[in-house]
Write an enzyme that holds these catalytic residues in place. Structure first.
Site, short mmCIF file in Angstrom:
data_model
loop_
_atom_site.label_atom_id
_atom_site.label_comp_id
_atom_site.label_asym_id
_atom_site.label_seq_id
_atom_site.Cartn_x
_atom_site.Cartn_y
_atom_site.Cartn_z
N GLY A 42 2.82 -0.67 7.75
CA GLY A 42 1.82 -0.09 8.65
C GLY A 42 0.43 -0.51 8.22
O GLY A 42 0.20 -0.82 7.05
N GLN A 61 -8.67 -0.27 7.66
CA GLN A 61 -8.25 -0.95 6.43
C GLN A 61 -8.66 -2.42 6.42
O GLN A 61 -8.71 -3.05 5.37
CB GLN A 61 -6.72 -0.85 6.25
CG GLN A 61 -6.24 0.54 5.89
CD GLN A 61 -4.73 0.56 5.71
OE1 GLN A 61 -3.99 0.72 6.67
NE2 GLN A 61 -4.29 0.39 4.48
N CYS A 69 0.07 2.62 -0.51
CA CYS A 69 -0.90 2.22 0.51
C CYS A 69 -1.44 0.83 0.19
O CYS A 69 -1.73 0.53 -0.97
CB CYS A 69 -2.06 3.22 0.55
SG CYS A 69 -3.28 2.89 1.83
N LEU A 70 -1.55 0.00 1.21
CA LEU A 70 -2.10 -1.34 1.01
C LEU A 70 -3.55 -1.30 0.52
O LEU A 70 -4.04 -2.26 -0.06
CB LEU A 70 -2.01 -2.14 2.32
CG LEU A 70 -0.58 -2.46 2.80
CD1 LEU A 70 -0.63 -3.13 4.15
CD2 LEU A 70 0.16 -3.33 1.79
N HIS A 77 0.69 8.73 8.12
CA HIS A 77 -0.12 8.07 7.10
C HIS A 77 -1.22 7.24 7.75
O HIS A 77 -2.39 7.30 7.34
CB HIS A 77 0.80 7.19 6.24
CG HIS A 77 0.09 6.40 5.19
ND1 HIS A 77 0.25 6.64 3.83
CD2 HIS A 77 -0.79 5.35 5.27
CE1 HIS A 77 -0.49 5.79 3.14
NE2 HIS A 77 -1.13 4.98 3.99
N GLU A 78 -0.86 6.46 8.78
CA GLU A 78 -1.85 5.61 9.44
C GLU A 78 -2.89 6.43 10.20
O GLU A 78 -4.07 6.06 10.26
CB GLU A 78 -1.15 4.62 10.38
CG GLU A 78 -0.18 3.67 9.70
CD GLU A 78 -0.77 2.94 8.52
OE1 GLU A 78 -2.00 2.71 8.48
OE2 GLU A 78 0.00 2.60 7.60
N HIS A 116 -5.80 7.41 8.08
CA HIS A 116 -6.81 6.37 7.87
C HIS A 116 -7.92 6.43 8.92
O HIS A 116 -9.07 6.14 8.64
CB HIS A 116 -6.17 4.98 7.91
CG HIS A 116 -5.54 4.56 6.63
ND1 HIS A 116 -6.24 4.41 5.46
CD2 HIS A 116 -4.25 4.25 6.32
CE1 HIS A 116 -5.42 4.03 4.49
NE2 HIS A 116 -4.20 3.92 4.98
#
Length: 202
Positions: free
Chosen positions: A45, A50, A108-109, A150-151, A154
């Site tokens: 995702g 991000q 997380c990225l 989660h997304e 952000h």
């Protein structure tokens, strides 16, 4: 085009994204670049902030990968997850219903190398728009529901470490600010976890 993924403590990750008001070629190109970037980073995702774009859009793909990159077994997917076409593009997403509780070891990225157990809704219904500006609703559970939540965080400037206890969250943030991030082992990158609970970067 592969985009640069911002990492904590970049201040853009703490900003609230603005709703998308124009649906056109630029938005489509951004979604394509985000999907390409997500795959390149071996993530499941990615949210627009991000990659430095403060708009309310996320891309998701929690489907099984090939044998080398597999990070989630097909047989572990729920019927609801299997029914959702992916990659999934969600524009101006909003949770309209959430039920039950589940926990998962999230990564997380934007906080690479760190994983912690986070509690989420087990089942959600999310309203969003597609690239043509048409509204639709996704009803799902499992990893897909976790990833969607989660997304969505952000877009509000929230990171998964913010869901941890004050002490644990601050410990991770301070460690990153002081020492930076762990160096990835290129030889092992992309391999599926060998045992135990799977840890995924979203």
């Amino acid at each position: 085009m592969i985009m640069k993924i911002l990492t904590f403590p970049d201040p853009k990750l703490r900003e609230v994204s603005k709703p998308v008001t124009e649906f056109g070629p630029e938005l489509k190109k951004l979604s394509e670049d985000m999907i390409e970037t997500m795959y390149d980073a071996n993530g499941i995702g990615l949210a627009a902030p991000q990659v430095g774009e403060l708009v309310r859009m996320v891309v998701i793909d929690t489907r099984p990968k090939d044998d080398k990159g597999r990070r989630y077994k097909y047989e572990d997917m729920t019927d609801l997850e299997k029914a959702v076409p992916q990659p999934l593009i969600l524009i101006n997403p909003e949770i309209v219903k959430g039920e039950g509780k589940t926990t998962f070891d999230e990564g997380c990225l934007s906080i690479p190398g760190y994983y912690e157990t986070v509690e989420r809704y087990n089942y959600i219904e999310m309203k969003a728009f597609d690239l043509n500006g048409k509204e639709f609703i996704v009803k799902t559970d499992g990893l897909l529901a976790i990833c969607m939540q989660h997304e969505l965080d952000h877009l509000e400037g929230t990171l998964f470490v913010d869901h941890l206890s004050f002490v644990k969250g601050n410990k991770i943030k301070n460690q990153i600010k002081k020492y930076g991030y762990p160096v990835k082992d290129k030889d092992k990158e992309g391999d599926a976890p060998s045992s135990g609970k799977e840890k995924l970067e979203v």
